[in-house]
Design an enzyme around this catalytic site. Structure first.
Site, PDB file in Angstrom:
ATOM      1  N   ASP A 178      84.650  61.340 -27.088  1.00 38.12           N
ATOM      2  CA  ASP A 178      86.067  61.712 -27.026  1.00 38.12           C
ATOM      3  C   ASP A 178      86.367  62.641 -28.194  1.00 38.12           C
ATOM      4  O   ASP A 178      85.689  62.584 -29.223  1.00 38.12           O
ATOM      5  CB  ASP A 178      86.984  60.476 -27.070  1.00 38.12           C
ATOM      6  CG  ASP A 178      88.318  60.734 -26.386  1.00 38.12           C
ATOM      7  OD1 ASP A 178      88.527  60.248 -25.257  1.00 38.12           O
ATOM      8  OD2 ASP A 178      89.149  61.477 -26.971  1.00 38.12           O
TER       9      ASP A 178
ATOM     10  N   LEU B 125      89.995  53.845  -8.996  1.00 37.73           N
ATOM     11  CA  LEU B 125      90.425  52.578  -9.620  1.00 37.73           C
ATOM     12  C   LEU B 125      91.933  52.570  -9.844  1.00 37.73           C
ATOM     13  O   LEU B 125      92.564  53.621  -9.963  1.00 37.73           O
ATOM     14  CB  LEU B 125      89.689  52.347 -10.938  1.00 37.73           C
ATOM     15  CG  LEU B 125      89.855  53.340 -12.098  1.00 37.73           C
ATOM     16  CD1 LEU B 125      91.179  53.185 -12.815  1.00 37.73           C
ATOM     17  CD2 LEU B 125      88.711  53.163 -13.083  1.00 37.73           C
TER      18      LEU B 125
ATOM     19  N   CYS C 116      99.206  59.057 -12.288  1.00 38.72           N
ATOM     20  CA  CYS C 116      98.517  59.660 -11.143  1.00 38.72           C
ATOM     21  C   CYS C 116      99.431  60.148 -10.028  1.00 38.72           C
ATOM     22  O   CYS C 116      99.462  61.346  -9.733  1.00 38.72           O
ATOM     23  CB  CYS C 116      97.499  58.670 -10.598  1.00 38.72           C
ATOM     24  SG  CYS C 116      96.171  58.376 -11.770  1.00 38.72           S
TER      25      CYS C 116
HETATM   26  N1  LIG Z   1      94.492  56.375 -15.001  1.00 40.78           N
HETATM   27  C1  LIG Z   1      94.170  56.094 -13.756  1.00 40.78           C
HETATM   28  O1  LIG Z   1      94.525  55.063 -13.185  1.00 40.78           O
HETATM   29  C2  LIG Z   1      93.313  57.062 -12.973  1.00 40.78           C
HETATM   30  C3  LIG Z   1      92.746  56.649 -11.758  1.00 40.78           C
HETATM   31  C4  LIG Z   1      91.953  57.542 -11.045  1.00 40.78           C
HETATM   32  C5  LIG Z   1      91.771  58.834 -11.529  1.00 40.78           C
HETATM   33  N2  LIG Z   1      92.345  59.227 -12.686  1.00 40.78           N
HETATM   34  C6  LIG Z   1      92.098  60.586 -13.181  1.00 40.78           C
HETATM   35  O2  LIG Z   1      91.099  60.529 -14.181  1.00 40.78           O
HETATM   36  C7  LIG Z   1      91.348  61.505 -15.197  1.00 40.78           C
HETATM   37  C8  LIG Z   1      91.476  60.832 -16.538  1.00 40.78           C
HETATM   38  O3  LIG Z   1      92.612  60.005 -16.526  1.00 40.78           O
HETATM   39  P1  LIG Z   1      92.898  58.919 -17.666  1.00 40.78           P
HETATM   40  O4  LIG Z   1      94.089  58.147 -17.233  1.00 40.78           O
HETATM   41  O5  LIG Z   1      91.633  58.220 -17.981  1.00 40.78           O
HETATM   42  O6  LIG Z   1      93.283  59.900 -18.870  1.00 40.78           O
HETATM   43  P2  LIG Z   1      93.521  59.526 -20.406  1.00 40.78           P
HETATM   44  O7  LIG Z   1      94.545  60.472 -20.888  1.00 40.78           O
HETATM   45  O8  LIG Z   1      93.727  58.061 -20.551  1.00 40.78           O
HETATM   46  O9  LIG Z   1      92.116  59.871 -21.099  1.00 40.78           O
HETATM   47  C9  LIG Z   1      91.591  61.159 -21.229  1.00 40.78           C
HETATM   48  C10 LIG Z   1      90.741  61.187 -22.489  1.00 40.78           C
HETATM   49  O10 LIG Z   1      90.019  62.420 -22.536  1.00 40.78           O
HETATM   50  C11 LIG Z   1      89.928  62.836 -23.899  1.00 40.78           C
HETATM   51  N3  LIG Z   1      89.569  64.264 -23.941  1.00 40.78           N
HETATM   52  C12 LIG Z   1      90.336  65.330 -23.672  1.00 40.78           C
HETATM   53  N4  LIG Z   1      89.616  66.468 -23.789  1.00 40.78           N
HETATM   54  C13 LIG Z   1      88.360  66.111 -24.122  1.00 40.78           C
HETATM   55  C14 LIG Z   1      87.162  66.826 -24.361  1.00 40.78           C
HETATM   56  N5  LIG Z   1      87.096  68.152 -24.256  1.00 40.78           N
HETATM   57  N6  LIG Z   1      86.062  66.132 -24.712  1.00 40.78           N
HETATM   58  C15 LIG Z   1      86.091  64.787 -24.814  1.00 40.78           C
HETATM   59  N7  LIG Z   1      87.200  64.048 -24.573  1.00 40.78           N
HETATM   60  C16 LIG Z   1      88.323  64.691 -24.234  1.00 40.78           C
HETATM   61  C17 LIG Z   1      91.291  62.478 -24.450  1.00 40.78           C
HETATM   62  O11 LIG Z   1      91.293  62.420 -25.858  1.00 40.78           O
HETATM   63  C18 LIG Z   1      91.544  61.115 -23.781  1.00 40.78           C
HETATM   64  O12 LIG Z   1      91.060  60.059 -24.590  1.00 40.78           O
HETATM   65  C19 LIG Z   1      92.595  62.245 -14.743  1.00 40.78           C
HETATM   66  O13 LIG Z   1      92.212  63.382 -14.018  1.00 40.78           O
HETATM   67  C20 LIG Z   1      93.279  61.263 -13.833  1.00 40.78           C
HETATM   68  O14 LIG Z   1      94.096  61.891 -12.875  1.00 40.78           O
HETATM   69  C21 LIG Z   1      93.105  58.367 -13.434  1.00 40.78           C
END
Ligand SMILES: NC(=O)c1ccc[n+]([C@@H]2O[C@H](COP(=O)([O-])OP(=O)(O)OC[C@H]3O[C@@H](n4cnc5c(N)ncnc54)[C@H](O)[C@@H]3O)[C@@H](O)[C@H]2O)c1
Length: 455
Positions: free
Chosen positions: A30, A156, A270
């Site tokens: 991260d 999820l 989402c």
């Molecule tokens: N939250 C959910 O329930 C869910 C479910 C299915 C899909 N998604 C999708 O999954 C993706 C992630 O969602 P999330 O809720 O986990 O996001 P989040 O914001 O909780 O986490 C994203 C992480 O990525 C890190 N990050 C950003 N740029 C980076 C880089 N270049 N290198 C390394 N780390 C980096 C950030 O610091 C952060 O910790 C999104 O596209 C979302 O739409 C989310």
């Protein structure tokens, strides 16, 4: 297998921890140093049932590591999962800057074959952009390493993320027919074998269809919610009970019971952004997704409904009035406050001049952080962050319930009644039965439950 997960948020951390639990050697990267420090010190940055134990167990076993070291993360995994955020851009489209930054980093450092797995929710065509970003970095270094980009969207649910990841309804994987794509197919198949023991859950398809499937799923779910919310508001007008209607239609197997609950609107990280992003994609192709535009408009309106019910009951001028609010997170079992309906309600009540006392079982810290961004210092001063549900009630005109936490489902109604100034409940999640509440001496306002004739 050696796996790198880029982005250690809700999806990345759960994916990394669960894949380590199955015996893989997982490296989580991260850019957020604080998050990585917290994880390396045994902490967990998010609330997700069961996650803490899995992370602790697999860290101790040496199968799960956390780092900000980009070069080491690229060197580690043959499979490089991109699980960074894709927040909405100003025009509603998905902002791909984090996905492309992650792709560039891989291209900058890789020296051997990699499978790059798009796990983030990304618009159709993103795999091609990821491929181009990696290729440009390789070309700049004159490196001829091969790679393949596959799409493996995540389904999820926050609040049940570990359970959903470990027992998925389906695994969607999009790959291409190139030799690298076939190699990626083999590696992804091997990785997901433990999930397919009971029966095959993987749907193999082309990359664009896989990218599209994720948006289609969220758009469908959001549509069901807005459909029921719109009907609930009509039910309130005509004197019908939306809960009875829900049972009546859900029993049709073509409709089903899931996701038909009327409430205070959908939120989270989402549905709102994915509905917008799909609409935006359509517009790029000169297509107007009329249904999704309506889904979004209905949801924006629905987030105002609870506040409007309060104003209808107490008048526009809420100065000198105090309200208790139960539930802040956008849904139960998470501390996620992104797009949470409670933020809209709190703003409405404060705009009317009221003061509020609020409580959430896990989102208090996150709520303080995001509300401070939404509100002025003067408005923040009119919010009291309570220590328990009952602690919100003293001197309140009414209780307003916004999130359906289990802990709110069978409260001590006598105590609520004696603590509130007036025995009034606005129930944004239809947790209680109007008849039971009436018998208990409450004035009860649900969503779509203004039944004219009781049975
Ligand atoms: N939250 C959910 O329930 C869910 C479910 C299915 C899909 N998604 C999708 O999954 C993706 C992630 O969602 P999330 O809720 O986990 O996001 P989040 O914001 O909780 O986490 C994203 C992480 O990525 C890190 N990050 C950003 N740029 C980076 C880089 N270049 N290198 C390394 N780390 C980096 C950030 O610091 C952060 O910790 C999104 O596209 C979302 O739409 C989310």
């Amino acid at each position: 297998m050696k796996i790198t997960i880029i982005g250690t948020g809700y999806v990345g951390l759960v994916t990394g921890a669960c894949l380590a639990e199955l015996g893989n050697d997982v490296f989580c990267l991260d850019v957020d140093q604080k998050k990585i420090d917290l994880l390396n010190n045994g902490g967990i940055p998010i609330h997700e049932p069961g996650l803490e134990e899995i992370v602790a167990r697999n860290r101790a076993a040496g199968r799960l590591q956390f780092s900000t070291d980009v070069a080491a993360s690229v060197a580690h995994g043959c499979l490089q999962f991109i699980a960074v955020g894709t927040p909405p851009d100003e025009d509603g489209s998905a902002d791909l800057q984090y996905v492309l930054a992650a792709a560039k980093n891989i291209g900058k450092h890789m020296t051997e074959f990699k499978v790059i797995v798009d796990k983030s929710t990304v618009p159709v065509g993103t795999a091609d952009r990821v491929k181009a970003a990696v290729q440009a970095e390789l070309a700049a270094r004159g490196d001829a390493s091969k790679f393949s980009v596959v799409s493996n969207p995540e389904f999820l649910k926050e609040g049940a993320a570990v359970e959903d990841f470990m027992r998925p309804d389906r695994i969607v994987i999009g790959y291409d027919g190139t030799p690298e794509g076939e190699k990626a197919h083999g590696l992804m198949k091997k990785l997901y074998t433990p999930f397919n023991r009971n029966h095959e859950r993987t749907f193999w398809m082309d990359v664009r269809s896989a990218e599209f499937t994720k948006y289609a799923a969220n758009a469908m779910l959001a549509t069901r919610i807005s459909f029921m919310n719109e009907l609930a508001n009509l039910a309130d007008q005509v004197g019908a009970d939306i809960e009875a209607v829900r049972h009546g239609i859900g029993s049709d197997p073509r409709i089903g019971h899931s996701f038909l609950y009327a409430g205070a609107g959908y939120g989270g990280s989402c549905f709102p952004k994915d509905v917008q992003a799909l609409e935006r994609t359509a517009r790029q192709y000169d297509q107007d997704l009329l249904i999704l535009r309506a889904v979004e408009a209905v949801n924006d309106k629905q987030k105002l409904v609870l506040g409007q019910k309060v104003v209808k009951r107490f008048g526009d001028d809420l100065r000198g009035k105090h309200f208790a609010i139960w539930g802040l997170a956008f849904k139960p079992n998470t501390d996620d406050m992104r797009e949470a309906p409670a933020r809209v309600l709190i703003k409405q009540l404060l705009d009317g001049g009221a003061t509020v006392a609020v409580y959430d079982p896990v989102a208090m810290t996150e709520a303080k952080r995001v509300l401070a961004l939404d509100l002025s210092a003067e408005e923040m001063a009119r919010i009291r962050f309570a220590t328990s549900p009952m602690d919100t009630l003293a001197a309140a005109e009414a209780l307003v319930i916004v999130t359906e936490w289990k802990a709110f489902r069978s409260p001590d109604f006598d105590r609520i009644k004696s603590s509130l100034k007036q025995a009034i409940i606005f129930d944004g999640r239809n947790l209680f039965e109007p008849e039971v509440m009436a018998e208990a001496g409450f004035e009860y306002h649900g969503i779509g439950r203004s039944i004219l004739t009781r049975v």
